[in-house]
Write a protein that holds these residues in place. Sequence first.
Motif, PDB file in Angstrom:
ATOM      1  N   SER A 132       0.825  -1.212   0.000  1.00  0.00           N
ATOM      2  CA  SER A 132       0.000   0.000   0.000  1.00  0.00           C
ATOM      3  C   SER A 132       0.857   1.260   0.000  1.00  0.00           C
ATOM      4  N   ALA A 133       1.967   1.224   0.725  1.00  0.00           N
ATOM      5  CA  ALA A 133       2.824   2.407   0.842  1.00  0.00           C
ATOM      6  C   ALA A 133       3.523   2.753  -0.460  1.00  0.00           C
ATOM      7  N   THR A 134       3.637   1.799  -1.386  1.00  0.00           N
ATOM      8  CA  THR A 134       4.289   2.057  -2.667  1.00  0.00           C
ATOM      9  C   THR A 134       3.280   2.124  -3.806  1.00  0.00           C
ATOM     10  N   GLY A 135       2.001   2.279  -3.478  1.00  0.00           N
ATOM     11  CA  GLY A 135       0.959   2.440  -4.481  1.00  0.00           C
ATOM     12  C   GLY A 135       0.464   3.873  -4.528  1.00  0.00           C
ATOM     13  N   HIS A 136      -0.694   4.082  -5.156  1.00  0.00           N
ATOM     14  CA  HIS A 136      -1.274   5.422  -5.255  1.00  0.00           C
ATOM     15  C   HIS A 136      -1.435   6.064  -3.880  1.00  0.00           C
ATOM     16  N   ALA A 137      -1.824   5.273  -2.891  1.00  0.00           N
ATOM     17  CA  ALA A 137      -2.109   5.828  -1.565  1.00  0.00           C
ATOM     18  C   ALA A 137      -0.872   6.415  -0.914  1.00  0.00           C
ATOM     19  N   GLY A 138       0.318   5.968  -1.309  1.00  0.00           N
ATOM     20  CA  GLY A 138       1.545   6.423  -0.676  1.00  0.00           C
ATOM     21  C   GLY A 138       2.196   7.616  -1.332  1.00  0.00           C
ATOM     22  N   ASP A 139       1.521   8.252  -2.295  1.00  0.00           N
ATOM     23  CA  ASP A 139       2.146   9.362  -3.013  1.00  0.00           C
ATOM     24  C   ASP A 139       2.451  10.564  -2.115  1.00  0.00           C
ATOM     25  N   ASP A 140       1.659  10.762  -1.069  1.00  0.00           N
ATOM     26  CA  ASP A 140       1.874  11.909  -0.174  1.00  0.00           C
ATOM     27  C   ASP A 140       2.641  11.533   1.087  1.00  0.00           C
ATOM     28  N   MET A 142       4.331   7.646   3.206  1.00  0.00           N
ATOM     29  CA  MET A 142       4.023   6.242   3.452  1.00  0.00           C
ATOM     30  C   MET A 142       3.265   6.000   4.753  1.00  0.00           C
ATOM     31  N   PHE A 143       3.111   7.038   5.594  1.00  0.00           N
ATOM     32  CA  PHE A 143       2.368   6.850   6.835  1.00  0.00           C
ATOM     33  C   PHE A 143       1.117   7.732   6.893  1.00  0.00           C
ATOM     34  N   MET A 144       0.687   8.218   5.740  1.00  0.00           N
ATOM     35  CA  MET A 144      -0.506   9.055   5.683  1.00  0.00           C
ATOM     36  C   MET A 144      -1.765   8.200   5.878  1.00  0.00           C
ATOM     37  N   PRO A 145      -2.886   8.814   6.319  1.00  0.00           N
ATOM     38  CA  PRO A 145      -4.131   8.046   6.520  1.00  0.00           C
ATOM     39  C   PRO A 145      -4.560   7.254   5.294  1.00  0.00           C
ATOM     40  N   ALA A 146      -4.311   7.798   4.101  1.00  0.00           N
ATOM     41  CA  ALA A 146      -4.707   7.095   2.879  1.00  0.00           C
ATOM     42  C   ALA A 146      -4.019   5.745   2.766  1.00  0.00           C
ATOM     43  N   VAL A 147      -2.784   5.664   3.237  1.00  0.00           N
ATOM     44  CA  VAL A 147      -2.047   4.399   3.165  1.00  0.00           C
ATOM     45  C   VAL A 147      -2.668   3.382   4.112  1.00  0.00           C
ATOM     46  N   TRP A 148      -3.001   3.809   5.324  1.00  0.00           N
ATOM     47  CA  TRP A 148      -3.615   2.889   6.288  1.00  0.00           C
ATOM     48  C   TRP A 148      -4.968   2.383   5.793  1.00  0.00           C
ATOM     49  N   ILE A 149      -5.738   3.268   5.177  1.00  0.00           N
ATOM     50  CA  ILE A 149      -7.060   2.858   4.668  1.00  0.00           C
ATOM     51  C   ILE A 149      -6.895   1.892   3.502  1.00  0.00           C
ATOM     52  N   ASP A 150      -5.951   2.174   2.615  1.00  0.00           N
ATOM     53  CA  ASP A 150      -5.698   1.261   1.501  1.00  0.00           C
ATOM     54  C   ASP A 150      -5.202  -0.087   2.021  1.00  0.00           C
ATOM     55  N   TRP A 151      -4.393  -0.060   3.077  1.00  0.00           N
ATOM     56  CA  TRP A 151      -3.895  -1.293   3.698  1.00  0.00           C
ATOM     57  C   TRP A 151      -5.050  -2.136   4.238  1.00  0.00           C
ATOM     58  N   LEU A 152      -5.996  -1.488   4.933  1.00  0.00           N
ATOM     59  CA  LEU A 152      -7.167  -2.212   5.425  1.00  0.00           C
ATOM     60  C   LEU A 152      -7.981  -2.796   4.271  1.00  0.00           C
ATOM     61  N   GLY A 213     -13.154   1.073   0.514  1.00  0.00           N
ATOM     62  CA  GLY A 213     -13.256   1.240  -0.927  1.00  0.00           C
ATOM     63  C   GLY A 213     -13.975   2.522  -1.312  1.00  0.00           C
ATOM     64  N   ALA A 214     -15.011   2.886  -0.553  1.00  0.00           N
ATOM     65  CA  ALA A 214     -15.728   4.135  -0.823  1.00  0.00           C
ATOM     66  C   ALA A 214     -14.806   5.331  -0.628  1.00  0.00           C
ATOM     67  N   TYR A 215     -13.998   5.288   0.439  1.00  0.00           N
ATOM     68  CA  TYR A 215     -13.048   6.381   0.685  1.00  0.00           C
ATOM     69  C   TYR A 215     -12.016   6.456  -0.442  1.00  0.00           C
ATOM     70  N   GLY A 216     -11.449   5.307  -0.801  1.00  0.00           N
ATOM     71  CA  GLY A 216     -10.436   5.292  -1.853  1.00  0.00           C
ATOM     72  C   GLY A 216     -10.979   5.748  -3.194  1.00  0.00           C
ATOM     73  N   ALA A 217     -12.221   5.356  -3.500  1.00  0.00           N
ATOM     74  CA  ALA A 217     -12.827   5.757  -4.766  1.00  0.00           C
ATOM     75  C   ALA A 217     -13.037   7.270  -4.815  1.00  0.00           C
ATOM     76  N   TRP A 218     -13.528   7.831  -3.722  1.00  0.00           N
ATOM     77  CA  TRP A 218     -13.761   9.278  -3.702  1.00  0.00           C
ATOM     78  C   TRP A 218     -12.452  10.040  -3.797  1.00  0.00           C
ATOM     79  N   GLU A 219     -11.419   9.585  -3.090  1.00  0.00           N
ATOM     80  CA  GLU A 219     -10.124  10.247  -3.151  1.00  0.00           C
ATOM     81  C   GLU A 219      -9.524  10.155  -4.549  1.00  0.00           C
TER      82      GLU A 219
END
Length: 391
Positions: A132-140, A142-152, A213-219
């Motif tokens: 997750s940290a090396t995907g789209h979620a980790g662009d800002d 590697m410990f941002m909330p988006a990464v944790w949500i993508d990890w879940l 998934g809803a959060y990731g889709a909206w982001e």
Amino acid sequence: MDGFFVTATWLDVLAITACSGCIACAWAAPQSGALRRTLWKGLGGATLLITISSLLMLVSRTWEMSGAPLISVGQFLPLVAMKTPYGTNWWVRMAAVQVLWLAWVAGRFSLGRGPAGALYALALAVIAYTRSATGHAGDDGMFMPAVWIDWLHLLAGAVWVGSLLAWSLIVFPALLRNDAWQSDAAQRRLAVNGYGRLSALSGVAVAVIALSGAYGAWEGLGTTAALWQSPYGQILLVKVTLVGGMLGLGAHNRYVKLPHLDQWAGQRGARHPLVNKLPGFSSWPYRANPEAIDPLKRCATTVNIQALLGIAVLAVAALLHHAMPPADMHHSFCEPSAINAAVELLSPVKGPLNAASPLAGYPPASGRPSPHEQNPAGVFHIHDSESAPTP
């Protein structure tokens, strides 16, 4: 080239999914020594797959970063592994892979229920986080909330699809081959209760998938219109459609076939009064007949279809991983700060980036953007003659 990147990502997610499914089934499956040994062997195969996919991902990301011909990628592997953010994550991942193997060996007789199973699950969670940290979620970061949500989201999807794969390929074939599961009421109850536990675990996983998934889709989309106007949104629609099919089959299993299995095992099958009124969900009383294994066979058939749909979902998710989210379109393809940081690490050349700078087109740790967009000529010049040759 793009096909190679997508295939490598799909194989990697499939490996994480297979490992998660075997661990989940080891927890939920009937307490049978023979079945647990089969699951242990299956987990060994899944661990081998995740080892191979980890090595393949390093090759894939190096090829993607360099834009060089595949035959020349080998000379850049040490550079990417030792001096890039992605390489740091990769070493953490490989350490976790070694823990997987140790836990697998130690879990020979206590898979899923003892310390070895817990250690294996923890190491697998670390591997999923590096993904997750090396995907789209980790662009800002590697410990941002988006990464944790993508990890879940990744873990929940891996548990759900992986458990379907494990029951389809390992558990159901073992139950259907063994006459003891068919003729002995106590054995039947063990099998049905195990499937019930897995069904409950899948319900929790689906809830996590829906929310994350809803959060990731909206982001990723940014606007509702992007759902059908952008390639990213269109791929996402295909994924949602496939997941919807899996949910429908899973609900039918949960509220129709599981009560039948309970009655088949001599237990009282609980039927939901509201769901029972939906078209196609009426749960008629089970009546014993000479083909008493029928309820188990019907359930196995549905799970097989769900597992195939799950594999398709993973393939679509791999495509989605390599698509540009519309919400990121207003940003430049690559943050200058990220590129200059890479230049500082990999070259003695200082100053702002220009066309002749080392690593022109070098992407962030996530691997985005595509090397075709940032580095169409395949330039990956390294001005440190001691660290790497220049192609």
